[in-house]
Enzyme design. Structure first.
Site, mmCIF file in Angstrom:
data_model
loop_
_atom_site.group_PDB
_atom_site.id
_atom_site.type_symbol
_atom_site.label_atom_id
_atom_site.label_comp_id
_atom_site.label_asym_id
_atom_site.label_seq_id
_atom_site.Cartn_x
_atom_site.Cartn_y
_atom_site.Cartn_z
ATOM 1 N N LYS A 266 0.832 -1.199 0.000
ATOM 2 C CA LYS A 266 0.000 0.000 0.000
ATOM 3 C C LYS A 266 0.871 1.255 0.000
ATOM 4 O O LYS A 266 0.638 2.187 -0.785
ATOM 5 C CB LYS A 266 -0.937 0.009 1.209
ATOM 6 C CG LYS A 266 -1.919 1.183 1.206
ATOM 7 C CD LYS A 266 -2.794 1.185 2.450
ATOM 8 C CE LYS A 266 -2.045 1.718 3.650
ATOM 9 N NZ LYS A 266 -2.930 1.952 4.818
ATOM 10 N N ASP B 248 -6.358 0.588 0.386
ATOM 11 C CA ASP B 248 -6.565 0.842 1.810
ATOM 12 C C ASP B 248 -7.978 0.403 2.190
ATOM 13 O O ASP B 248 -8.726 -0.136 1.376
ATOM 14 C CB ASP B 248 -6.321 2.316 2.128
ATOM 15 C CG ASP B 248 -7.476 3.208 1.713
ATOM 16 O OD1 ASP B 248 -8.238 2.815 0.807
ATOM 17 O OD2 ASP B 248 -7.622 4.295 2.278
#
Length: 214
Positions: free
Chosen positions: A121, A140
């Site tokens: 991420k 996310d």
């Protein structure tokens, strides 16, 4: 599964609702983003922005932060939670960037993942926001939730969501789309309740009217 045509309509609707699709973390350069996104784990962006303002004022350069001890960093970043591990990662990562990469963050997923505290991420966020690499997906919690509600995938596995969205979204729009998911996920498509009545995607969403009890 949604088609590319569906994805384009969703992208355009969110773009119209949120014209400025940018990261909600405050930073001036690549190493600051790396630090901020590490602090954001299990912490709100709003709190991270308060803490990084203090941290970057005390350590305004990569060299200054890399020279700080983990204990000195922890003293400042503790309000973000997990202070010891985050401070340790920040200290190690800034040192590596300085000594092994000449003070510049690497621009590939493989190299970024070698940095302490940098996961997929974080790496995708850096690749998209700093290096403007097309096709990156920042999976996310908001992006994952909306991907499931919008019918892109039935999975909460970040890598599976990342791959599904990468296949569906226009490459040049994927990074900003993920930032818009954060904005929409906080304001409308929240974890506790989906406020479908005021959602710009209500005509495109198969979960219209369905709350988290889904």
């Amino acid at each position: 599964m949604r088609t590319k045509a569906d994805a384009k309509k969703i992208v355009e609707a969110l773009k119209a609702e949120y014209p400025v699709g940018i990261c909600s973390l405050d930073y001036d350069n690549a190493w600051q983003l790396m630090v901020a996104v590490r602090l954001s784990a299990q912490c709100t962006d709003a709190r991270v922005n308060v803490v990084t303002e203090i941290l970057f004022k005390k350590y305004p350069t990569l060299e200054a932060l890399a020279s700080a001890t983990p204990a000195e960093i922890e003293e400042i970043v503790r309000p973000c939670g997990l202070g010891r591990s985050k401070a340790r990662d920040i200290s190690a990562a800034t040192g590596i960037v300085l000594t092994q990469y000449g003070g510049h963050l690497p621009n590939t997923m493989e190299e970024l993942l070698k940095l302490p505290g940098v996961g997929r991420k974080s790496a995708n966020l850096i690749l998209g926001d700093i290096f403007h690499v097309p096709g990156v997906v920042i999976a996310d919690t908001h992006c994952i939730r909306m991907a499931n509600r919008l019918g892109f995938i039935k999975s909460t596995d970040p890598l599976k969501v990342e791959n599904a969205l990468r296949k569906a979204l226009p490459p040049e729009e994927s990074n900003d789309y993920c930032h818009r998911c954060v904005l929409h996920g906080r304001a409308v498509c929240t974890a506790r309740k989906a406020f479908c009545g005021k959602c710009v995607l209500q005509n495109l969403c198969p979960k219209i009217g369905v709350t988290p009890a889904e």
